[in-house]
Design an enzyme around this catalytic site. Structure first.
Site, mmCIF file in Angstrom:
data_model
loop_
_atom_site.group_PDB
_atom_site.id
_atom_site.type_symbol
_atom_site.label_atom_id
_atom_site.label_comp_id
_atom_site.label_asym_id
_atom_site.label_seq_id
_atom_site.Cartn_x
_atom_site.Cartn_y
_atom_site.Cartn_z
ATOM 1 N N HIS A 97 9.463 -0.638 9.050
ATOM 2 C CA HIS A 97 8.482 -1.727 9.081
ATOM 3 C C HIS A 97 8.589 -2.625 7.839
ATOM 4 O O HIS A 97 8.869 -3.814 7.930
ATOM 5 C CB HIS A 97 7.056 -1.160 9.129
ATOM 6 N N ASP B 35 0.856 -1.192 0.000
ATOM 7 C CA ASP B 35 0.000 0.000 0.000
ATOM 8 C C ASP B 35 0.897 1.248 0.000
ATOM 9 O O ASP B 35 0.910 2.005 0.947
ATOM 10 C CB ASP B 35 -0.946 -0.011 1.222
HETATM 11 O O1 RIB Z 1 2.137 -0.558 11.001
HETATM 12 C C1 RIB Z 1 3.093 -0.407 10.002
HETATM 13 C C2 RIB Z 1 2.513 -0.722 8.658
HETATM 14 O O2 RIB Z 1 1.428 0.171 8.441
HETATM 15 C C3 RIB Z 1 3.438 -0.543 7.489
HETATM 16 O O3 RIB Z 1 3.167 -1.476 6.486
HETATM 17 C C4 RIB Z 1 3.132 0.843 7.021
HETATM 18 O O4 RIB Z 1 3.397 1.002 5.642
HETATM 19 C C5 RIB Z 1 1.685 1.024 7.372
HETATM 20 O O5 RIB Z 1 0.879 0.635 6.336
HETATM 21 CA CA CA Z 2 2.818 -0.783 4.138
#
Ligand code: RIB
Ligand code: CA
Length: 308
Positions: free
Chosen positions: A239, A9
C-alpha cells in the site's frame, strides 16, 4: 530529485515505504510527520525516529494529531501491524527527540521554505493534512502536490464493504483534503492490492542491508501472517510504498480524473465516491498499476545496499 514530506502512521507497510524513500536516490525525504492509525501517535513518532536512527538518516520528525477531527478514534490496527507497529519485532528507543512543532506547523513551514517544490505523501489518516489546511491555507499554493494512500473507489474496502482504513479513520479530514483547491492523487486499494510481495522478495535485503533488512523481514513476517490468515495469501500488499513510487513516477499508474465525494458517517463511513457531478476540484484517481514495474523498482532500491 523529488523532495517528499511523508505523513505516516508507522506501521509495517509504512516502514517499507520509509526504507524505500530513504534508499531511492531519486527521492529526497525532507521530513516525516506522524499520525494515529496503525498505532497510537506517540508510538508512531517513536517508530519514525527509531527508523531514522537505524538507517542513519538525520531528518526531522514532527508529531501530529492524536485523534480524528470529529469522530471518536478507532482502536489501532494491532492485528495487522502488532502492538507497537513492527509486528513482533522491536527497535531500541531513539536517542533523538521529535521536532518541537506540531505536525501541521512543521508541514506549513517546510513547504514555505521551498514553495512549489515539495510533494506531500500521506500514508495514514489525513488528520494532519486537514489541520494544516485549516491553520495554514496557503499550503494549497506552497505544496507541489499531494499523493494520498487511501480510498477504495472502484473496489471494495478493507475495513468495511465500502471503506479503506486510512480514510475510515478520519473521513472528515479526507473530505477537507479532497475539497481543497490543490492537486491530489489518490493511490487507493484499486491499485495497491494488486502490487504484492512475497517473503522471498524481502529475504535478499538481509544480505545487502543486514540491519534494516533484519527489521524488515521480522516485521514483514507478522504482516504476511495477517494476509495468510485473512485472505489465504502468502504475500502482502504494497500500500504505502505504492504512494511513494507514484509521487516519483506517476506514469507507472493509469488514472482517471473526477471529484471525490466523501461519505463521512453511517454504514458507508469512509467511502470515497468517484463523483463526476461533484462540485469539488477533480482528483487524479489511480485505477490501474504497472504492478511488475512498481514492484521491480521497490525491490531494486530496497536491495541496493544503500541502507545499513
Ligand atoms: O489500507 C491500507 C493503509 O492502512 C496503509 O496505509 C496501512 O499502513 C494502513 O494504515
Ligand atoms: Ca500507513
Amino acid at each position: 530529485m523529488t523532495p517528499i514530506l511523508l505523513d505516516t502512521d508507522p506501521g509495517i507497510d509504512d516502514t517499507m515505504a520509509i526504507f524505500y524513500a530513504m534508499a531511492d536516490p531519486a527521492l529526497e525525504l525532507v521530513g516525516m510527520t506522524t499520525v494515529f492509525g496503525n498505532v497510537y501517535t506517540p508510538d508512531g513518532t517513536r517508530n519514525a525516529l527509531a527508523l531514522c536512527e537505524l538507517a542513519g538518516l538525520d531528518i526531522p520528525v514532527a508529531e501530529g494529531a492524536h485523534v480524528p477531527l470529529v469522530q471518536p478514534q478507532h482502536p489501532p490496527a494491532d492485528f495487522v501491524h502488532g502492538k507497537h507497529g513492527f509486528g513482533n519485532a522491536a527497535l531500541p528507543d531513539p536517542t533523538r527527540k521529535a521536532d518541537p512543532r506540531p505536525a501541521h506547523q512543521f508541514i506549513a513551514e517546510t513547504l514555505a521554505a521551498r514553495p512549489g517544490e515539495i510533494t506531500i505523501v500521506a500514508v495514514g489518516p489525513l488528520t494532519n493534512i486537514a489541520l494544516a489546511l485549516q491553520h495554514h491555507p496557503e499550503i494549497t499554493k506552497t505544496a507541489k502536490k499531494v499523493v494520498v494512500m487511501g480510498g477504495a473507489v472502484r473496489t471494495p474496502g478493507n475495513v468495511s464493504a465500502h471503506a479503506e482504513a486510512n480514510i475510515w479513520n478520519d473521513p472528515h479530514a479526507a473530505e477537507i483534503v479532497f475539497s481543497a483547491d490543490w492537486h491530489v492523487t489518490l493511490v487507493g486499494l484499486d491499485v495497491t492490492e494488486r502490487i504484492q510481495c512475497t517473503p522471498e522478495d524481502f529475504a535478499p535485503m538481509l544480505r545487502t542491508s543486514p540491519e534494516c533488512g533484519a527489521l524488515m523481514n521480522d516485521a514483514a513476517a507478522f504482516y504476511f501472517q495477517f494476509h495468510i490468515d485473512t485472505k489465504g495469501l502468502n504475500a502482502c500488499f504494497l500500500h504505502d510504498p505504492a504512494a511513494i513510487i507514484c509521487a516519483q513516477q506517476p506514469e507507472l499508474f493509469e488514472t482517471v480524473t473526477a471529484p471525490i465525494t466523501m461519505r463521512v458517517d453511517g454504514e458507508q463511513a469512509g467511502r470515497t465516491v468517484e463523483d463526476s457531478a461533484g462540485k469539488t476540484p477533480p482528483v487524479t484517481i489511480c485505477v490501474e498499476p504497472d504492478a511488475a514495474a512498481i514492484k521491480a523498482r521497490f525491490l531494486k532500491h530496497l536491495r541496493s545496499g544503500v541502507l545499513p
